[in-house]
Design a protein around this motif. Structure first.
Motif, PDB file in Angstrom:
ATOM      1  N   THR B  40     -52.517  43.106  39.712  1.00 47.60           N
ATOM      2  CA  THR B  40     -53.447  42.560  40.705  1.00 47.60           C
ATOM      3  C   THR B  40     -54.622  43.525  40.880  1.00 47.60           C
ATOM      4  OG1 THR B  40     -51.551  41.649  41.861  1.00 47.60           O
ATOM      5  CG2 THR B  40     -53.643  41.612  43.043  1.00 47.60           C
ATOM      6  N   MET B  41     -55.814  42.992  40.681  1.00 47.74           N
ATOM      7  CA  MET B  41     -57.001  43.819  40.889  1.00 47.74           C
ATOM      8  C   MET B  41     -57.704  43.310  42.150  1.00 47.74           C
ATOM      9  SD  MET B  41     -60.046  44.446  38.238  1.00 47.74           S
ATOM     10  CE  MET B  41     -60.810  46.028  38.115  1.00 47.74           C
ATOM     11  N   ASP B  42     -57.781  44.155  43.149  1.00 45.62           N
ATOM     12  CA  ASP B  42     -58.409  43.762  44.411  1.00 45.62           C
ATOM     13  C   ASP B  42     -59.742  44.519  44.550  1.00 45.62           C
ATOM     14  OD1 ASP B  42     -59.215  43.410  47.037  1.00 45.62           O
ATOM     15  OD2 ASP B  42     -57.144  43.201  47.759  1.00 45.62           O
ATOM     16  N   ASN B  43     -60.852  43.768  44.394  1.00 43.71           N
ATOM     17  CA  ASN B  43     -62.162  44.419  44.416  1.00 43.71           C
ATOM     18  C   ASN B  43     -62.589  44.827  45.821  1.00 43.71           C
ATOM     19  OD1 ASN B  43     -62.753  44.425  41.651  1.00 43.71           O
ATOM     20  ND2 ASN B  43     -63.095  42.213  41.761  1.00 43.71           N
ATOM     21  N   GLU B  44     -62.014  44.181  46.822  1.00 40.86           N
ATOM     22  CA  GLU B  44     -62.390  44.538  48.203  1.00 40.86           C
ATOM     23  C   GLU B  44     -61.793  45.878  48.598  1.00 40.86           C
ATOM     24  OE1 GLU B  44     -61.581  41.494  51.089  1.00 40.86           O
ATOM     25  OE2 GLU B  44     -62.649  40.002  49.871  1.00 40.86           O
ATOM     26  N   THR B  45     -60.501  46.036  48.325  1.00 43.81           N
ATOM     27  CA  THR B  45     -59.848  47.311  48.693  1.00 43.81           C
ATOM     28  C   THR B  45     -59.932  48.323  47.557  1.00 43.81           C
ATOM     29  OG1 THR B  45     -57.747  46.461  47.905  1.00 43.81           O
ATOM     30  CG2 THR B  45     -58.205  46.186  50.253  1.00 43.81           C
ATOM     31  N   LYS B  46     -60.508  47.897  46.446  1.00 44.62           N
ATOM     32  CA  LYS B  46     -60.624  48.768  45.262  1.00 44.62           C
ATOM     33  C   LYS B  46     -59.245  49.298  44.843  1.00 44.62           C
ATOM     34  CE  LYS B  46     -65.143  49.070  44.463  1.00 44.62           C
ATOM     35  NZ  LYS B  46     -65.707  48.715  43.186  1.00 44.62           N
ATOM     36  N   THR B  47     -58.341  48.362  44.700  1.00 47.30           N
ATOM     37  CA  THR B  47     -56.965  48.748  44.343  1.00 47.30           C
ATOM     38  C   THR B  47     -56.490  47.958  43.115  1.00 47.30           C
ATOM     39  OG1 THR B  47     -56.521  49.039  46.684  1.00 47.30           O
ATOM     40  CG2 THR B  47     -54.601  48.957  45.252  1.00 47.30           C
ATOM     41  N   ILE B  48     -55.783  48.652  42.253  1.00 50.42           N
ATOM     42  CA  ILE B  48     -55.086  47.968  41.152  1.00 50.42           C
ATOM     43  C   ILE B  48     -53.596  48.147  41.390  1.00 50.42           C
ATOM     44  CG2 ILE B  48     -54.621  47.926  38.676  1.00 50.42           C
ATOM     45  CD1 ILE B  48     -57.484  49.031  38.275  1.00 50.42           C
ATOM     46  N   HIS B  49     -52.912  47.031  41.504  1.00 54.14           N
ATOM     47  CA  HIS B  49     -51.477  47.068  41.788  1.00 54.14           C
ATOM     48  C   HIS B  49     -50.734  46.540  40.554  1.00 54.14           C
ATOM     49  CE1 HIS B  49     -47.861  46.982  44.157  1.00 54.14           C
ATOM     50  NE2 HIS B  49     -47.687  45.683  43.961  1.00 54.14           N
ATOM     51  N   VAL B  50     -49.880  47.381  39.975  1.00 54.77           N
ATOM     52  CA  VAL B  50     -49.107  46.962  38.799  1.00 54.77           C
ATOM     53  C   VAL B  50     -47.632  46.954  39.185  1.00 54.77           C
ATOM     54  CG1 VAL B  50     -48.415  47.578  36.448  1.00 54.77           C
ATOM     55  CG2 VAL B  50     -50.794  47.890  37.165  1.00 54.77           C
ATOM     56  N   VAL B  51     -46.972  45.836  38.937  1.00 49.10           N
ATOM     57  CA  VAL B  51     -45.524  45.752  39.167  1.00 49.10           C
ATOM     58  C   VAL B  51     -44.852  45.757  37.798  1.00 49.10           C
ATOM     59  CG1 VAL B  51     -43.635  44.380  40.129  1.00 49.10           C
ATOM     60  CG2 VAL B  51     -45.859  44.435  41.284  1.00 49.10           C
ATOM     61  N   MET B  52     -43.970  46.690  37.607  1.00 49.30           N
ATOM     62  CA  MET B  52     -43.338  46.798  36.284  1.00 49.30           C
ATOM     63  C   MET B  52     -41.866  47.177  36.393  1.00 49.30           C
ATOM     64  SD  MET B  52     -44.773  50.408  34.792  1.00 49.30           S
ATOM     65  CE  MET B  52     -43.637  50.374  33.416  1.00 49.30           C
ATOM     66  N   THR B  53     -41.182  47.111  35.269  1.00 52.04           N
ATOM     67  CA  THR B  53     -39.776  47.506  35.227  1.00 52.04           C
ATOM     68  C   THR B  53     -39.549  48.391  34.008  1.00 52.04           C
ATOM     69  OG1 THR B  53     -37.521  46.661  35.429  1.00 52.04           O
ATOM     70  CG2 THR B  53     -38.949  45.529  33.854  1.00 52.04           C
ATOM     71  N   LEU B  54     -38.314  48.801  33.801  1.00 49.83           N
ATOM     72  CA  LEU B  54     -37.924  49.544  32.597  1.00 49.83           C
ATOM     73  C   LEU B  54     -36.770  48.777  31.949  1.00 49.83           C
ATOM     74  CD1 LEU B  54     -37.958  53.135  34.141  1.00 49.83           C
ATOM     75  CD2 LEU B  54     -39.673  52.167  32.605  1.00 49.83           C
ATOM     76  N   SER B  55     -36.561  49.045  30.661  1.00 44.98           N
ATOM     77  CA  SER B  55     -35.537  48.253  29.962  1.00 44.98           C
ATOM     78  C   SER B  55     -34.135  48.523  30.501  1.00 44.98           C
ATOM     79  CB  SER B  55     -35.585  48.511  28.454  1.00 44.98           C
ATOM     80  OG  SER B  55     -35.405  49.887  28.206  1.00 44.98           O
ATOM     81  N   THR B  56     -33.888  49.749  31.005  1.00 40.78           N
ATOM     82  CA  THR B  56     -32.600  50.035  31.643  1.00 40.78           C
ATOM     83  C   THR B  56     -32.838  51.025  32.778  1.00 40.78           C
ATOM     84  OG1 THR B  56     -32.258  51.757  29.994  1.00 40.78           O
ATOM     85  CG2 THR B  56     -30.975  49.754  29.721  1.00 40.78           C
ATOM     86  N   ARG B  57     -31.977  50.958  33.768  1.00 40.20           N
ATOM     87  CA  ARG B  57     -32.024  51.968  34.837  1.00 40.20           C
ATOM     88  C   ARG B  57     -31.618  53.292  34.246  1.00 40.20           C
ATOM     89  NH1 ARG B  57     -31.527  50.474  40.882  1.00 40.20           N
ATOM     90  NH2 ARG B  57     -31.538  52.703  41.217  1.00 40.20           N
ATOM     91  N   GLY B  58     -32.194  54.354  34.704  1.00 42.21           N
ATOM     92  CA  GLY B  58     -31.855  55.665  34.163  1.00 42.21           C
ATOM     93  C   GLY B  58     -32.423  55.863  32.782  1.00 42.21           C
ATOM     94  N   CYS B  59     -33.455  55.089  32.430  1.00 44.84           N
ATOM     95  CA  CYS B  59     -34.121  55.270  31.138  1.00 44.84           C
ATOM     96  C   CYS B  59     -34.648  56.706  31.081  1.00 44.84           C
ATOM     97  CB  CYS B  59     -35.268  54.281  31.000  1.00 44.84           C
ATOM     98  SG  CYS B  59     -36.333  54.633  29.597  1.00 44.84           S
ATOM     99  N   PRO B  60     -34.254  57.492  30.064  1.00 47.36           N
ATOM    100  CA  PRO B  60     -34.643  58.905  30.036  1.00 47.36           C
ATOM    101  C   PRO B  60     -36.155  59.119  29.991  1.00 47.36           C
ATOM    102  CG  PRO B  60     -32.937  58.435  28.409  1.00 47.36           C
ATOM    103  CD  PRO B  60     -33.405  57.122  28.939  1.00 47.36           C
ATOM    104  N   LEU B  61     -36.902  58.084  29.614  1.00 51.02           N
ATOM    105  CA  LEU B  61     -38.346  58.255  29.501  1.00 51.02           C
ATOM    106  C   LEU B  61     -39.100  57.453  30.550  1.00 51.02           C
ATOM    107  CD1 LEU B  61     -38.382  57.996  25.637  1.00 51.02           C
ATOM    108  CD2 LEU B  61     -38.769  60.059  26.952  1.00 51.02           C
ATOM    109  N   GLY B  62     -38.369  56.973  31.557  1.00 49.46           N
ATOM    110  CA  GLY B  62     -38.960  56.086  32.547  1.00 49.46           C
ATOM    111  C   GLY B  62     -40.201  56.637  33.225  1.00 49.46           C
ATOM    112  N   ASP B  63     -40.103  57.846  33.764  1.00 47.14           N
ATOM    113  CA  ASP B  63     -41.265  58.339  34.512  1.00 47.14           C
ATOM    114  C   ASP B  63     -42.417  58.742  33.602  1.00 47.14           C
ATOM    115  OD1 ASP B  63     -39.524  60.253  33.824  1.00 47.14           O
ATOM    116  OD2 ASP B  63     -39.513  61.325  35.729  1.00 47.14           O
ATOM    117  N   VAL B  64     -42.111  59.018  32.324  1.00 49.82           N
ATOM    118  CA  VAL B  64     -43.195  59.299  31.381  1.00 49.82           C
ATOM    119  C   VAL B  64     -44.016  58.029  31.155  1.00 49.82           C
ATOM    120  CG1 VAL B  64     -43.714  59.986  29.017  1.00 49.82           C
ATOM    121  CG2 VAL B  64     -41.862  61.085  30.239  1.00 49.82           C
TER     122      VAL B  64
END
Lengths: 435, 108
Positions: B40-64
């Motif tokens: 979601t790109m909101d031009n009024e608040t100048k915010t980009i909101h991305v909702v995402m997931t990972l293929s598995t919980r505890g993915c060793p590379l998740g935060d990367v």
């Protein structure tokens, strides 16, 4: 921090990496020991000094050492907790490594006769016992904080408990050799030790880790985890029953029943793996997963061997002890070795990659983790390993020392190539790709 | 809130940019892996909101992977505040991989 993110929990690479380096060198050393000890490796003694040197170099020096290192990384990452103490992990490494080296030299020099000096066994046994308890305290206290209760975690925790029992029993055996006090034969104590180690420590651990990593590496969803729950109960029941039987009531029917329970548990685990490989989304397997697949096939082969080992049919009676040895070799040099060789490529490059490139991700073009080692070298040692293992088993079954020596040559080549890649990964220098 | 299947042209541009973020284990970008649920790109608040997931919980590379998403957004939209939200519902499954993603995995 967002829930489910875990890389920040990973310990410093200085905790994990020495385990991989030491383990890789011990794997190479095992090939050399096999080469020298080959004539003794076909002898029908259960307390065979050179056989015990070889098996302990492998199970403690190579396999357990790499598992320790991997668990220090894996428990914080998959259970989303911090490791209790990095300092304790480093102390554990030095105690365990020193104890192991003293133990294998003591085995090599042993004759197990009335004049046997047990001092070095007592010293090494104590060092290893203390190291194992420190490892267990460190990992179990860490694991206890997890909010994620699942069957994989339960298998891993149970495996660590069985490890402490395996090593405690080993130390009791050493004391019992010097001053007999356990009212059970050495042979039955040895069987208890082997069952606790191979089934309790290694198999439980492999099942726990496989349930965590298989979905990631194969890209698969909704694995039949309920099978692992049944396997957990069957394996625990079978293992507790067989160990108790050897101690209290060594009757054939009770041991056979215990073995059936263990077989059923292993069968469910093998089916779980078959399902995962069959339904995987990622069809092309890299060398790490190819070796892992080989490991599970060897486990199935070991299961068949164990049927002959346990039922002792008439046509195998004349070489029964060779089947027993081939079975143990299949589990140590087959199932566990193939799995560790393969999984090294699924863990070690990522640890180094995170250390070198985590801060640069997105800002600069970095190599991928799989570019930190030579895939060609990995393929070569997968091939030399696939020659070495059948030769070893054939050598044991046919009682031919020269065949075992040829196998040893291929294990040494495998060890050299494997070490090349391990050192290439560990010594990797940061490299930014110019676009 | 724009589902990945119904993005505005500007949000589609962001999706294209996020295709430069590769899952280091699989070697395929996170958009084609189906890990991005909403942009979601909101031009009024100048915010980009991305909702995402990972293929598995505890993915060793998740935060990367998430860090990579944030870096890409920061670099290309310096005037916008980015907000990357990690969710576990709906749970990711291989059916979420796009055709391009499937082809990329097959060619590995």
């Amino acid at each position: 921090m967002q829930a489910g993110l875990s890389t920040q929990n990973a310990p410093s690479p200085s905790v994990v990496l020495p385990h991989f380096v030491f383990g890789a060198l011990m794997f190479l050393a095992s090939g050399i020991v096999m080469m020298i000890a080959a004539p003794q490796l076909i002898l029908p003694y259960h307390l065979n000094a050179h056989m015990l040197t070889l098996t302990h170099t492998m199970v403690l020096g190579f396999i357990s050492m790499l598992i320790f290192g991997s668990l220090y990384q894996l428990i914080p990452v998959v259970m989303e907790v911090k490791l209790r103490s990095e300092r304790m992990a480093k102390i554990t490494f030095y105690l365990f490594g020193t104890g192991l080296l003293i133990l294998v030299i003591a085995f090599w020099e042993a004759n197990f006769g009335p004049q046997q000096n047990w001092r070095w066994f007592e010293i090494s046994g104590t060092l290893i016992l203390v190291a194992v308890f420190l490892f267990a305290i460190n990992t179990l206290i860490s694991a206890a904080k997890t909010k994620r209760k699942d069957i994989g975690n339960l298998f891993i925790i149970t495996a660590i408990v069985y490890l402490t029992l395996t090593v405690s029993l080993a130390v009791l055996m050493i004391i019992n050799f010097a001053v007999p006090f356990i009212p059970v034969s050495i042979l039955d104590l040895l069987k208890m030790h082997i069952n606790l180690g191979l089934v309790g420590w290694f198999l439980f651990l492999v099942i726990g880790v496989a349930s965590k990593l298989m979905p990631m590496f194969l890209i698969i969803h909704k694995l039949p985890e309920h099978l692992l729950k049944y396997a957990y109960y069957l394996l625990n029941a079978g293992l507790i029953m067989i160990v108790s039987a050897f101690y209290f009531y060594p009757k054939t029917w009770l041991i056979a029943l215990s073995v059936l329970l263990i077989f059923a548990g292993i069968g469910l685990f093998l089916y779980f793996n078959y399902y995962a490989f069959k339904h995987r989304f990622r069809k092309n397997l890299d060398v790490g997963m190819k070796l892992s697949k080989v490991a599970f096939l060897i486990l199935a082969f070991a299961l068949i061997l164990s049927i002959f080992a346990l039922t002792t049919p008439e046509f195998t009676a004349s070489f029964q002890y060779r089947i027993d040895i081939a079975l143990i070799m299949s589990l140590i040099f087959g199932f566990l070795t193939a799995l560790i060789l393969g999984q090294t490529y699924k863990t070690l490059p990522f640890i180094i990659w995170l250390q070198k490139y985590q801060a640069k991700v997105g800002k600069e073009k970095t190599p991928l983790p799989q570019e930190l080692y030579s895939d060609r070298v990995a393929q070569w040692h997968a091939n030399t390993y696939l020659i070495a293992f059948p030769l070893l088993i054939a050598g044991e079954l046919l009682g031919m020392a020269w065949l075992i020596q040829v196998a040893a040559v291929f294990f040494i080549i495998t060890g050299l190539l494997y070490n090349f890649n391990v050192f290439k990964i560990v010594l990797h220098k940061e490299k930014i790709i110019k676009s | 809130m724009s589902k990945i299947s119904a993005l505005t042209p500007k949000e589609q541009e962001i999706a294209q940019l996020l295709k430069t973020v590769v899952d280091p284990e699989v070697g395929v970008n996170i958009v084609d892996l189906g890990l991005i649920y909403e942009i979601t790109m909101d031009n009024e608040t100048k915010t980009i909101h991305v909702v995402m997931t990972l293929s598995t919980r505890g993915c060793p590379l998740g935060d990367v992977i998430i860090q990579n998403v944030q870096v890409v957004l920061d670099a290309n939209y310096p005037d916008y505040k980015n907000d990357v939200e990690l969710v576990w519902e709906p749970m990711w499954s291989p059916e979420m991989i796009t055709e391009d993603g499937k082809n990329a995995i097959d060619s590995l």
